[in-house]
Design a protein around this motif. Structure first.
Motif, PDB file in Angstrom:
ATOM      1  N   MET A  55       0.895  -0.956   0.061  1.00  0.00           N
ATOM      2  CA  MET A  55      -0.113   0.065   0.003  1.00  0.00           C
ATOM      3  C   MET A  55       0.725   1.302   0.001  1.00  0.00           C
ATOM      4  SD  MET A  55      -2.991  -0.709  -0.006  1.00  0.00           S
ATOM      5  CE  MET A  55      -4.131   0.742   0.713  1.00  0.00           C
ATOM      6  N   GLY A  56       1.905   1.171   0.458  1.00  0.00           N
ATOM      7  CA  GLY A  56       2.839   2.420   0.452  1.00  0.00           C
ATOM      8  C   GLY A  56       3.065   3.308  -0.664  1.00  0.00           C
ATOM      9  N   PRO A  57       3.434   2.714  -2.000  1.00  0.00           N
ATOM     10  CA  PRO A  57       3.677   3.430  -2.857  1.00  0.00           C
ATOM     11  C   PRO A  57       2.202   4.306  -3.529  1.00  0.00           C
ATOM     12  CG  PRO A  57       4.603   1.398  -3.251  1.00  0.00           C
ATOM     13  CD  PRO A  57       3.901   1.174  -2.084  1.00  0.00           C
ATOM     14  N   ALA A  58       1.130   3.310  -3.114  1.00  0.00           N
ATOM     15  CA  ALA A  58      -0.214   3.984  -3.808  1.00  0.00           C
ATOM     16  C   ALA A  58      -0.716   4.960  -2.780  1.00  0.00           C
ATOM     17  CB  ALA A  58      -1.220   2.661  -3.564  1.00  0.00           C
ATOM     18  N   LEU A  59      -0.423   4.823  -1.372  1.00  0.00           N
ATOM     19  CA  LEU A  59      -0.809   5.883  -0.741  1.00  0.00           C
ATOM     20  C   LEU A  59       0.246   7.202  -0.879  1.00  0.00           C
ATOM     21  CD1 LEU A  59      -1.537   4.110   2.750  1.00  0.00           C
ATOM     22  CD2 LEU A  59      -3.086   5.140   1.268  1.00  0.00           C
ATOM     23  N   SER A  60       1.339   6.734  -0.977  1.00  0.00           N
ATOM     24  CA  SER A  60       2.136   8.067  -1.268  1.00  0.00           C
ATOM     25  C   SER A  60       1.781   8.894  -2.487  1.00  0.00           C
ATOM     26  CB  SER A  60       3.558   7.581  -1.214  1.00  0.00           C
ATOM     27  OG  SER A  60       4.120   6.893  -2.230  1.00  0.00           O
ATOM     28  N   GLY A  61       1.515   7.938  -3.563  1.00  0.00           N
ATOM     29  CA  GLY A  61       1.092   8.646  -4.791  1.00  0.00           C
ATOM     30  C   GLY A  61      -0.071   9.682  -4.706  1.00  0.00           C
ATOM     31  N   VAL A  62      -1.193   9.332  -3.747  1.00  0.00           N
ATOM     32  CA  VAL A  62      -2.252   9.997  -3.398  1.00  0.00           C
ATOM     33  C   VAL A  62      -1.765  11.401  -2.494  1.00  0.00           C
ATOM     34  CG1 VAL A  62      -4.296  10.266  -2.144  1.00  0.00           C
ATOM     35  CG2 VAL A  62      -3.728   8.329  -3.544  1.00  0.00           C
ATOM     36  N   ILE A  63      -0.896  11.327  -1.347  1.00  0.00           N
ATOM     37  CA  ILE A  63      -0.428  12.274  -0.605  1.00  0.00           C
ATOM     38  C   ILE A  63       0.269  13.377  -1.447  1.00  0.00           C
ATOM     39  CG2 ILE A  63       0.731  12.829   1.429  1.00  0.00           C
ATOM     40  CD1 ILE A  63       0.192   9.879   2.632  1.00  0.00           C
ATOM     41  N   LEU A  64       1.314  12.790  -2.089  1.00  0.00           N
ATOM     42  CA  LEU A  64       2.049  13.766  -2.913  1.00  0.00           C
ATOM     43  C   LEU A  64       1.235  14.772  -3.692  1.00  0.00           C
ATOM     44  CD1 LEU A  64       5.178  11.454  -3.679  1.00  0.00           C
ATOM     45  CD2 LEU A  64       5.245  13.376  -2.346  1.00  0.00           C
ATOM     46  N   ASN A  65       0.153  14.454  -4.177  1.00  0.00           N
ATOM     47  CA  ASN A  65      -0.848  15.380  -4.947  1.00  0.00           C
ATOM     48  C   ASN A  65      -1.114  16.384  -4.056  1.00  0.00           C
ATOM     49  OD1 ASN A  65      -1.053  14.300  -7.543  1.00  0.00           O
ATOM     50  ND2 ASN A  65      -2.593  12.574  -6.799  1.00  0.00           N
ATOM     51  N   PHE A  66      -0.840  16.556  -2.862  1.00  0.00           N
ATOM     52  CA  PHE A  66      -1.261  17.554  -2.308  1.00  0.00           C
ATOM     53  C   PHE A  66      -0.208  18.343  -1.432  1.00  0.00           C
ATOM     54  CE2 PHE A  66      -4.775  14.441  -2.006  1.00  0.00           C
ATOM     55  CZ  PHE A  66      -5.893  15.184  -2.361  1.00  0.00           C
ATOM     56  N   GLY A  67       0.787  18.029  -1.477  1.00  0.00           N
ATOM     57  CA  GLY A  67       2.290  18.707  -1.084  1.00  0.00           C
ATOM     58  C   GLY A  67       3.449  18.236  -1.455  1.00  0.00           C
ATOM     59  N   SER A  68       4.514  18.544  -0.616  1.00  0.00           N
ATOM     60  CA  SER A  68       5.771  17.980  -0.799  1.00  0.00           C
ATOM     61  C   SER A  68       6.154  16.746  -0.160  1.00  0.00           C
ATOM     62  CB  SER A  68       6.731  18.899  -0.387  1.00  0.00           C
ATOM     63  OG  SER A  68       6.888  18.946   0.965  1.00  0.00           O
ATOM     64  N   TRP A  69       7.459  16.228  -0.396  1.00  0.00           N
ATOM     65  CA  TRP A  69       7.793  15.003   0.406  1.00  0.00           C
ATOM     66  C   TRP A  69       7.421  15.206   1.846  1.00  0.00           C
ATOM     67  CZ3 TRP A  69      11.741  15.264   3.783  1.00  0.00           C
ATOM     68  CH2 TRP A  69      12.588  16.331   3.610  1.00  0.00           C
ATOM     69  N   ARG A  70       7.730  15.999   2.451  1.00  0.00           N
ATOM     70  CA  ARG A  70       7.564  16.346   3.848  1.00  0.00           C
ATOM     71  C   ARG A  70       6.088  15.778   4.249  1.00  0.00           C
ATOM     72  NH1 ARG A  70      12.051  19.118   5.702  1.00  0.00           N
ATOM     73  NH2 ARG A  70      13.331  20.230   4.012  1.00  0.00           N
ATOM     74  N   LEU A  71       5.206  16.038   3.398  1.00  0.00           N
ATOM     75  CA  LEU A  71       3.932  15.717   3.719  1.00  0.00           C
ATOM     76  C   LEU A  71       3.684  14.201   4.150  1.00  0.00           C
ATOM     77  CD1 LEU A  71       0.889  17.151   4.157  1.00  0.00           C
ATOM     78  CD2 LEU A  71       0.677  16.596   1.860  1.00  0.00           C
ATOM     79  N   LEU A  72       4.464  13.460   3.612  1.00  0.00           N
ATOM     80  CA  LEU A  72       4.265  11.968   3.723  1.00  0.00           C
ATOM     81  C   LEU A  72       4.707  11.679   5.086  1.00  0.00           C
ATOM     82  CD1 LEU A  72       6.305  10.709   0.692  1.00  0.00           C
ATOM     83  CD2 LEU A  72       4.121  10.485   1.072  1.00  0.00           C
TER      84      LEU A  72
END
Length: 485
Positions: A161-178
């Motif tokens: 699930m990691g890559p899929a969730l990170s793909g969604v989160i990165l649409n809303f901000g930078s890598w720090r948002l992860l």
């Protein structure tokens, strides 16, 4: 704090009447969150390259270092979990993870971000063995399959699930948002855990053999690092590091066999004397190689060959990952009722069929077909992992649960690295060979991926063969397992 919940396993077993103990639910949730971070950086590489002014190879280290740290630290957890209380181990694991996550949010550059990832991984390395060991102590044998199904959600689905969730989160901000999203969730889980968690069993005072610690770190860490280097161009150096890692592991094994005579090995290899545990280890390792290999190949195919974005690729594989997690408890209940073989053998066949279908990937294969094949793969893995973990750990005596979990976790990391290295090396070699003959780059890469999926098929046949050696249940080892009562 009331201590009657977990101090005597017989009491909670009767009280919960076949239900998953609250402590296990809590540990599953915590383990899911920390293991999720092993693969959460994969989709952030382009973002990181621009923000930190680093190359793709450098950015990859944020995932590689996490895996390396896990491989180096997990061998120590067998000794650590026997020496400290359950609450102490949980506080250590989550404290390290929270510290690393907080440091990652504010890291000004790559070096400190890498250090934060290492701290995160150190905490993660403790959580999975802690979960497995606690489960074996507090859950009666007849309910372990169902409860282990919940564990499958944490240790198998989280990396997927990691890559899929990170793909969604990165649409809303930078890598720090992860990390900013993970931190409050992990903090809340830590707070709830320290409120509810009681100690299971009694800690044992023992000395640690530091030479074993060094050998484990060099051996398992070196092996995983060497395997990860096969993805680059310098395969000669990678092979040398792998050989050096294997040599260190050989010395480590000899040292542990010597220490077993004095009763204080870092990793107690007497677990391997139990045939069902050893067979389960082999099966789990081969299945993990097949799973991680496909996890690498499918996104590469979807993005590089079919032109999907990271988010689109993540969403396409998400249904299969969700199916794997949701089926975990059901598979566990079926295991408790019918035993392991009726699940593992069909599961292994499903893995083989799905990977065989992926060997036919083309420029025009319908997306619904890809989704169906991936879902079949995940369902097959769900039917395999839960019975294998339950049968394997159920075959060793309670005194060796911590060491059995430690060996299991270590081999998972090695199998993940080996599976990844194998498919990437095969794919690259095939593609390079075809391009040298004048084949178009895209067609050559596609053919390389098909051959790599074929390697997965061969591995999955090994899973079927090994599954035939598993017993239906661990009942024949009840005198060894002790079932926690």
């Amino acid at each position: 704090m009331s201590r009657q919940l977990l101090d005597s396993p017989a009491k909670p077993d009767n009280a919960i009447a076949g239900r998953t103990p609250p402590v296990i639910r809590l540990l599953v949730l915590a383990t899911f969150v920390v293991i999720l971070n092993e693969t959460i950086m994969i989709n952030a590489i382009p973002n990181l390259m621009g923000a930190l002014k680093i190359t793709e190879q450098t950015a990859q280290w944020l995932s590689t270092a996490f895996m390396l740290t896990m491989a180096a630290v997990i061998p120590i957890t067998g000794w650590f979990l026997q020496r400290v209380s359950t609450r102490g181990a949980y506080a250590t694991a989550m404290g390290l993870f929270l510290s690393g996550t907080a440091a990652a949010i504010v890291a000004p550059g790559f070096e400190l971000l890498l250090a934060a990832r290492v701290v995160q991984a150190s905490g993660t390395a403790v959580m999975m063995p802690l979960l497995m060991t606690t489960l074996m102590h507090v859950v009666p044998e007849q309910d372990r399959g169902k409860v282990m199904g919940n564990v499958t959600l944490a240790i198998s689905v989280a990396p997927a699930m990691g890559p899929a969730l990170s793909g969604v989160i990165l649409n809303f901000g930078s890598w720090r948002l992860l990390f900013a999203v993970v931190l409050p969730i992990a903090a809340l889980i830590t707070w709830g855990g320290m409120k509810q968690l009681d100690n299971v069993g009694e800690p044992e005072v023992s000395t640690i053999d530091w030479s074993s610690v060094v050998l484990a770190a060099l051996g398992f860490g070196g092996l995983v690092y060497g395997l990860s280097r096969f993805q680059g161009a310098d395969t000669g150096l990678a092979a040398g590091i792998v050989v050096a890692g294997l040599a260190a592991i050989a010395v480590f094994v000899v040292r542990q066999l010597s220490l077993q005579k004095t009763g204080s090995p870092l990793m107690d290899l007497r677990t391997l004397k139990h045939r069902t545990y050893t067979v389960a280890l082999i099966l789990m390792s081969v299945a993990f190689m097949a799973m991680l290999g496909s996890m690498i190949l499918l996104p590469l195919y979807l993005q590089n060959i079919r032109g999907l974005s990271a988010l689109q690729a993540g969403l396409l594989v998400m249904p299969g990952s969700l199916a794997m997690g949701l089926l975990g408890p059901t598979v566990g209940r079926l295991f408790d009722r019918f035993g392991g073989r009726v699940l593992v053998i069909p599961g292994a066949v499903a893995i083989t069929l799905s990977l065989a279908g992926l060997t036919q990937a083309s420029m025009t294969m319908p997306y619904w077909q890809l989704l169906g094949l991936h879902t079949m793969l995940m369902v097959g893995l769900a039917a395999t992992f839960t019975p294998v973990f339950t049968l394997g750990l159920g075959a060793v005596p309670p005194a060796l649960y911590a060491h059995g979990s430690s060996i299991l976790g270590t081999l998972q990391q090695v199998a993940a690295a080996l599976g990844t290295a194998l498919v990437v090396t095969v794919m690259s070699a095939r593609a390079d060979s075809l391009q040298a003959r004048g084949v178009d780059a895209t067609a050559a890469s596609l053919d390389g991926m098909r051959l790599a999926f074929l390697i997965g098929v061969v591995l999955s046949v090994g899973v079927i063969i090994t599954a035939l050696l598993l017993p239906a249940r661990a009942d024949s080892n009840a005198e060894h397992a002790g079932v926690g009562h």
